[in-house]
Write a protein that holds these residues in place. Structure first.
Motif, PDB file in Angstrom:
ATOM      1  N   ALA A 284       0.829  -1.278   0.011  1.00  0.00           N
ATOM      2  CA  ALA A 284      -0.192  -0.213   0.168  1.00  0.00           C
ATOM      3  C   ALA A 284       0.733   1.316  -0.076  1.00  0.00           C
ATOM      4  O   ALA A 284       0.669   2.200  -0.813  1.00  0.00           O
ATOM      5  CB  ALA A 284      -0.962  -0.074   1.261  1.00  0.00           C
ATOM      6  N   VAL A 285       1.973   1.276   0.828  1.00  0.00           N
ATOM      7  CA  VAL A 285       3.042   2.436   0.986  1.00  0.00           C
ATOM      8  C   VAL A 285       3.603   2.548  -0.514  1.00  0.00           C
ATOM      9  O   VAL A 285       3.458   3.715  -0.914  1.00  0.00           O
ATOM     10  CB  VAL A 285       3.889   2.228   2.097  1.00  0.00           C
ATOM     11  CG1 VAL A 285       4.820   3.475   1.835  1.00  0.00           C
ATOM     12  CG2 VAL A 285       3.118   2.367   3.444  1.00  0.00           C
ATOM     13  N   GLU A 286       3.872   1.543  -0.918  1.00  0.00           N
ATOM     14  CA  GLU A 286       4.953   1.630  -2.090  1.00  0.00           C
ATOM     15  C   GLU A 286       4.133   2.226  -3.433  1.00  0.00           C
ATOM     16  O   GLU A 286       4.360   2.870  -4.135  1.00  0.00           O
ATOM     17  CB  GLU A 286       5.518   0.398  -2.460  1.00  0.00           C
ATOM     18  CG  GLU A 286       6.384   0.303  -4.024  1.00  0.00           C
ATOM     19  CD  GLU A 286       7.108  -0.953  -4.071  1.00  0.00           C
ATOM     20  OE1 GLU A 286       7.884  -0.920  -5.065  1.00  0.00           O
ATOM     21  OE2 GLU A 286       6.894  -1.739  -3.507  1.00  0.00           O
ATOM     22  N   GLY A 287       2.717   1.508  -3.453  1.00  0.00           N
ATOM     23  CA  GLY A 287       1.799   1.914  -4.463  1.00  0.00           C
ATOM     24  C   GLY A 287       1.630   3.456  -4.338  1.00  0.00           C
ATOM     25  O   GLY A 287       1.438   4.043  -5.430  1.00  0.00           O
ATOM     26  N   ALA A 288       1.097   3.931  -3.213  1.00  0.00           N
ATOM     27  CA  ALA A 288       0.575   5.243  -2.995  1.00  0.00           C
ATOM     28  C   ALA A 288       1.771   6.001  -3.499  1.00  0.00           C
ATOM     29  O   ALA A 288       1.485   7.273  -3.964  1.00  0.00           O
ATOM     30  CB  ALA A 288       0.157   5.232  -1.731  1.00  0.00           C
ATOM     31  N   VAL A 289       2.823   5.926  -2.997  1.00  0.00           N
ATOM     32  CA  VAL A 289       4.025   6.957  -2.945  1.00  0.00           C
ATOM     33  C   VAL A 289       4.479   6.852  -4.584  1.00  0.00           C
ATOM     34  O   VAL A 289       4.694   8.120  -5.107  1.00  0.00           O
ATOM     35  CB  VAL A 289       5.257   6.445  -2.122  1.00  0.00           C
ATOM     36  CG1 VAL A 289       6.445   7.005  -2.564  1.00  0.00           C
ATOM     37  CG2 VAL A 289       4.826   6.530  -0.749  1.00  0.00           C
ATOM     38  N   SER A 290       4.119   5.784  -5.139  1.00  0.00           N
ATOM     39  CA  SER A 290       4.671   5.779  -6.792  1.00  0.00           C
ATOM     40  C   SER A 290       3.534   6.673  -7.394  1.00  0.00           C
ATOM     41  O   SER A 290       3.854   7.484  -8.371  1.00  0.00           O
ATOM     42  CB  SER A 290       4.550   4.395  -7.142  1.00  0.00           C
ATOM     43  OG  SER A 290       4.736   4.409  -8.590  1.00  0.00           O
ATOM     44  N   LEU A 291       2.161   6.512  -6.928  1.00  0.00           N
ATOM     45  CA  LEU A 291       1.287   7.437  -7.829  1.00  0.00           C
ATOM     46  C   LEU A 291       1.468   8.717  -7.378  1.00  0.00           C
ATOM     47  O   LEU A 291       1.243   9.762  -8.406  1.00  0.00           O
ATOM     48  CB  LEU A 291       0.144   6.919  -7.394  1.00  0.00           C
ATOM     49  CG  LEU A 291      -0.702   5.588  -7.717  1.00  0.00           C
ATOM     50  CD1 LEU A 291      -1.648   5.315  -7.169  1.00  0.00           C
ATOM     51  CD2 LEU A 291      -0.665   5.540  -9.225  1.00  0.00           C
ATOM     52  N   ILE A 292       1.827   9.041  -6.070  1.00  0.00           N
ATOM     53  CA  ILE A 292       1.849  10.627  -5.622  1.00  0.00           C
ATOM     54  C   ILE A 292       3.102  11.108  -6.756  1.00  0.00           C
ATOM     55  O   ILE A 292       2.882  12.235  -7.194  1.00  0.00           O
ATOM     56  CB  ILE A 292       2.494  10.725  -4.374  1.00  0.00           C
ATOM     57  CG1 ILE A 292       1.087  10.381  -3.318  1.00  0.00           C
ATOM     58  CG2 ILE A 292       2.970  11.973  -3.832  1.00  0.00           C
ATOM     59  CD1 ILE A 292       1.458  10.270  -1.989  1.00  0.00           C
ATOM     60  N   GLU A 293       4.068  10.490  -6.683  1.00  0.00           N
ATOM     61  CA  GLU A 293       5.175  10.912  -7.787  1.00  0.00           C
ATOM     62  C   GLU A 293       4.747  11.207  -9.072  1.00  0.00           C
ATOM     63  O   GLU A 293       5.173  12.288  -9.667  1.00  0.00           O
ATOM     64  CB  GLU A 293       6.386   9.753  -7.794  1.00  0.00           C
ATOM     65  CG  GLU A 293       7.636  10.270  -8.382  1.00  0.00           C
ATOM     66  CD  GLU A 293       8.894   9.422  -8.394  1.00  0.00           C
ATOM     67  OE1 GLU A 293       9.781   9.683  -8.483  1.00  0.00           O
ATOM     68  OE2 GLU A 293       8.507   8.008  -8.107  1.00  0.00           O
TER      69      GLU A 293
ATOM     70  N   ARG B 117       1.640  11.779 -10.137  1.00  0.00           N
ATOM     71  CA  ARG B 117       0.579  12.844 -10.209  1.00  0.00           C
ATOM     72  C   ARG B 117       0.826  13.932  -9.232  1.00  0.00           C
ATOM     73  O   ARG B 117      -0.008  14.369  -8.401  1.00  0.00           O
ATOM     74  CB  ARG B 117      -0.714  12.146  -9.607  1.00  0.00           C
ATOM     75  CG  ARG B 117      -1.261  10.817 -10.389  1.00  0.00           C
ATOM     76  CD  ARG B 117      -2.370  10.275  -9.872  1.00  0.00           C
ATOM     77  NE  ARG B 117      -2.976   8.790 -10.698  1.00  0.00           N
ATOM     78  CZ  ARG B 117      -3.828   8.219 -10.298  1.00  0.00           C
ATOM     79  NH1 ARG B 117      -4.663   8.546  -9.212  1.00  0.00           N
ATOM     80  NH2 ARG B 117      -4.167   7.153 -10.829  1.00  0.00           N
ATOM     81  N   ALA B 118       2.062  14.491  -9.042  1.00  0.00           N
ATOM     82  CA  ALA B 118       2.273  15.283  -8.267  1.00  0.00           C
ATOM     83  C   ALA B 118       1.454  16.625  -8.622  1.00  0.00           C
ATOM     84  O   ALA B 118       1.273  17.572  -7.705  1.00  0.00           O
ATOM     85  CB  ALA B 118       3.715  15.748  -8.549  1.00  0.00           C
ATOM     86  N   GLY B 119       1.210  16.882  -9.506  1.00  0.00           N
ATOM     87  CA  GLY B 119       0.482  18.130 -10.063  1.00  0.00           C
ATOM     88  C   GLY B 119      -1.289  18.020  -9.621  1.00  0.00           C
ATOM     89  O   GLY B 119      -2.028  19.135  -9.603  1.00  0.00           O
ATOM     90  N   ASP B 120      -1.718  16.805  -9.184  1.00  0.00           N
ATOM     91  CA  ASP B 120      -3.155  16.830  -8.879  1.00  0.00           C
ATOM     92  C   ASP B 120      -3.190  16.717  -7.299  1.00  0.00           C
ATOM     93  O   ASP B 120      -2.943  15.606  -6.800  1.00  0.00           O
ATOM     94  CB  ASP B 120      -3.418  15.164  -9.442  1.00  0.00           C
ATOM     95  CG  ASP B 120      -5.115  15.125  -9.327  1.00  0.00           C
ATOM     96  OD1 ASP B 120      -5.857  15.849  -8.595  1.00  0.00           O
ATOM     97  OD2 ASP B 120      -5.442  14.226  -9.869  1.00  0.00           O
TER      98      ASP B 120
END
Length: 635
Positions: free
Chosen positions: A275-284, A286-289
């Motif tokens: 969960a942590v790895e997937g969420a951080v990867s998506l944040i990276e 989608r940084a503009g969202d």
């Protein structure tokens, strides 16, 4: 053997024994004590003539042996007539004989088993009393209700450092002092009131605190079997080493079971990491969202909370003292569990809930309550391989009579959680062992036998209890009582960022962060900087001390506990010596690190303990308490 022959044999035995004893003292004539004196004279003489005449006496004397034997035989027959059952037995004569003379008298009484029994009992009692490895004492109860020491054994003498003779006739207070003696006297009074007493107690000794197991037995006087108690026999056993060994064995069993639990723990942690790895990867990506970043950040925080819950459950299993008590709603918890279980259990198992209106809050560790109920639901599923109904419920319950409640539940207000199934149930033999550690009826490799024992331990640690009701072929109901929360006015507020009052800016307060993990040090420092603090970072105590020696350089010290070289508490002690009054916070992933320190080690050290993982909100709240100006929330 007939009674007559038995009596004769006993008489013969007693006579021969007496004759042997007296013969060794050369007092034949007095010891035999026959009714016919002629027997005492002629019988030995006839035997002597018959035995000695062929070798020592002249031939003429040998002719005298036969008449003497005839006369002696006649006298002996007459004696037998008197001593057989129709006559006066030797035992009766011995009973009618006057008491033995004073010491030094030549009289030798005929042995009597009834007379010898008390003496033998006394010898056995004295041998046990003197050689017992427990502290034994004999207490007299006076008519006015005082307790006086009559005797103590050598082991008790060694423990208290006094001899039996020096304390004979003294009260417990006179022997041990008002505090310790008063405790003993109070126990003696309870012993008399309760017709006996057994209890465990901790005593301070030269060897440190010692746990003792005390047994007190009251006795009445032999001549007054229905009268008041006259004496109390006490046995005090030091069970400190045994209890420590039991604890070590239990700890070893827990650690041994960790091998069986490792698979499940690894699975839970992998889910957290995923969960942590997937969420951080998506944040990276989608940084503009901003909205997406906030939602994913919340997912990371939730995953971190689940990881923290896993570690605390593991610590509770291995140590049994890592509980975080909080007030929470029982109804919300049960409804949430229903949703989880309904989607994870087999389709042939129906999950229903039974909840009343206005259920009060519960005071316990919420995550461990969830874990216990999920484990009980899993056991219920295993008991229904062909399907059935699983019922989760909770009710407010007040316990007034301790005798009617499951031990160790005390009178008070509780919330009773219930997990019921319609499975195969348990027989009486299985039910008697169900909560014992490592007891399981599941096939090898499918159960550790620890679920119910851990749930019971958690309930009792939380001030509640666990009970099981089961009927073979009808199902099982397991109840867990947990104390109600003493909430002051209304329902508990949500524990989230929205529930916190926004604090004022930090205005550049300087916080020194000390942690040997660079990632932790960097993350905490950046978190503080977002709230307006000036964060200084050091990897260990050696790097932190130069900054602490510069006056005014640091407003607060935030340190890890376990670090190479000087630990966090020692660092705080040195920092507060250099800067008296410096606020300090210790962060640790294992509260036992600090809780295990002696009181002497922290007597002059002031700090606040925070357990990792620490949320930004909890950290800012603590900083606001320790520093004059509170911190701003992290955006």
């Amino acid at each position: 053997m007939s009674p007559a022959l038995s009596s004769l044999a006993t008489s013969r035995h007693l006579r021969l024994q007496t004759l042997f004893q007296c013969g060794r003292r050369f007092r034949w004539m007095r010891a035999v004590r026959l009714r016919l004196p002629v027997t005492a004279v002629l019988l030995p003489t006839a035997i002597l003539f018959a035995a000695a005449s062929p070798h020592l006496l002249p031939p003429g004397y040998a002719r005298l042996a036969l008449p003497l034997l005839a006369i002696a035989a006649t006298a002996l027959i007459a004696e037998l007539v008197v001593t057989l059952p129709w006559g006066r037995p030797v035992e009766a004569e011995a009973e009618e004989a006057p008491d033995a003379g004073p010491a030094g008298s030549d009289a030798v009484p005929i042995p009597n088993q009834a007379d010898a029994a008390p003496a033998l009992t006394e010898l056995r009692y004295r041998a046990f009393f003197d050689h017992a490895e427990d502290s034994l004492c004999d207490i007299e109860i006076t008519p006015d209700g005082r307790f006086l020491c009559l005797d103590i054994n050598p082991h008790a003498e060694a423990v208290i450092g006094k001899t039996a003779a020096s304390i004979r006739g003294q009260t417990p207070e006179q022997i041990l002092g008002p505090e310790a003696g008063g405790r003993i006297a109070a126990a003696l009074r309870r012993c008399v009131a309760q017709n006996g007493l057994r209890y465990e107690e901790i005593w301070q000794t030269v060897r440190g605190p010692r746990l003792t197991d005390t047994i007190m037995v009251p006795l009445r006087a032999p001549d007054a079997p229905s009268g008041p108690y006259a004496r109390i026999l006490c046995s005090i056993r030091d069970i400190t080493d045994r209890r420590q060994l039991e604890t070590q064995v239990a700890q070893g069993q827990r650690l041994q079971a960790l091998g069986q639990l490792a698979g499940g723990i690894a699975h839970d942690f992998n889910n957290v990491l995923q969960a942590v790895e997937g969420a951080v990867s998506l944040i990276e990506r989608r940084a503009g969202d901003a909205e997406s970043v906030r939602r994913l950040a919340r997912s990371v925080l939730d995953a971190a909370a689940r990881g923290s819950s896993i570690t605390r459950r593991l610590l509770t299993f291995t140590r049994g003292n890592e509980l975080r008590s909080e007030a929470f709603g029982a109804a919300e918890l049960v409804r949430g569990l229903r949703e989880v279980l309904a989607s994870t259990l087999e389709a042939n198992i129906a999950v229903r809930i039974d909840l009343p209106e206005d259920l009060p809050l519960v005071q316990a560790d919420k995550s461990l309550v969830e874990t216990a109920l999920v484990n009980l639901a899993t056991n219920a599923r295993d008991a229904m391989p062909r399907g059935g109904t699983l019922t989760l419920g909770a009710w407010a319950e007040t316990v007034d009579d301790e005798a009617q409640a499951p031990p160790p539940l005390r009178p008070g207000a509780y919330v009773r959680f219930e997990v019921s199934d319609t499975g195969h149930g348990m027989d009486a033999a299985t039910l008697a062992h169900a909560t014992e550690p490592f007891f399981t009826t599941k096939p090898r490799g499918q159960g550790t036998g620890l679920g119910l024992s851990i749930a019971r331990g958690f309930a009792e640690q939380s001030g509640g209890a666990l009970a099981i009701a089961s009927v073979r072929g009808q199902g099982t109901t397991i109840s867990i009582w947990l104390p109600q929360a003493r909430a002051a006015g209304g329902a508990a507020r949500a524990d989230g960022p929205e529930a916190a009052e926004p604090p004022a800016p930090a205005d550049g307060r300087r916080v020194l962060v000390v942690d040997d993990d660079p990632l932790v040090c960097e993350t905490v420092s950046e978190t503080l900087q977002t709230a307006g603090y000036v964060a200084l970072c050091a990897g260990d105590a050696e790097a932190a001390l130069p900054m602490l020696r510069r006056t005014g350089e640091v407003d607060l010290l935030l340190t890890d506990f376990s670090m190479p070289g000087m630990n966090g508490v020692d660092l705080i002690k040195e920092a507060q010596r250099l800067n008296p009054g410096l606020p300090a916070i210790v962060m640790t992933g294992y509260a036992g690190d600090v809780e295990g320190l002696s009181s002497e080690a922290t007597a002059h050290t002031r700090f606040v303990l925070l357990r990792k993982p620490v949320s930004a909100r909890a950290l800012f709240a603590q900083l606001a308490t320790l520093l004059p100006e509170p911190a701003a929330p992290m955006r």
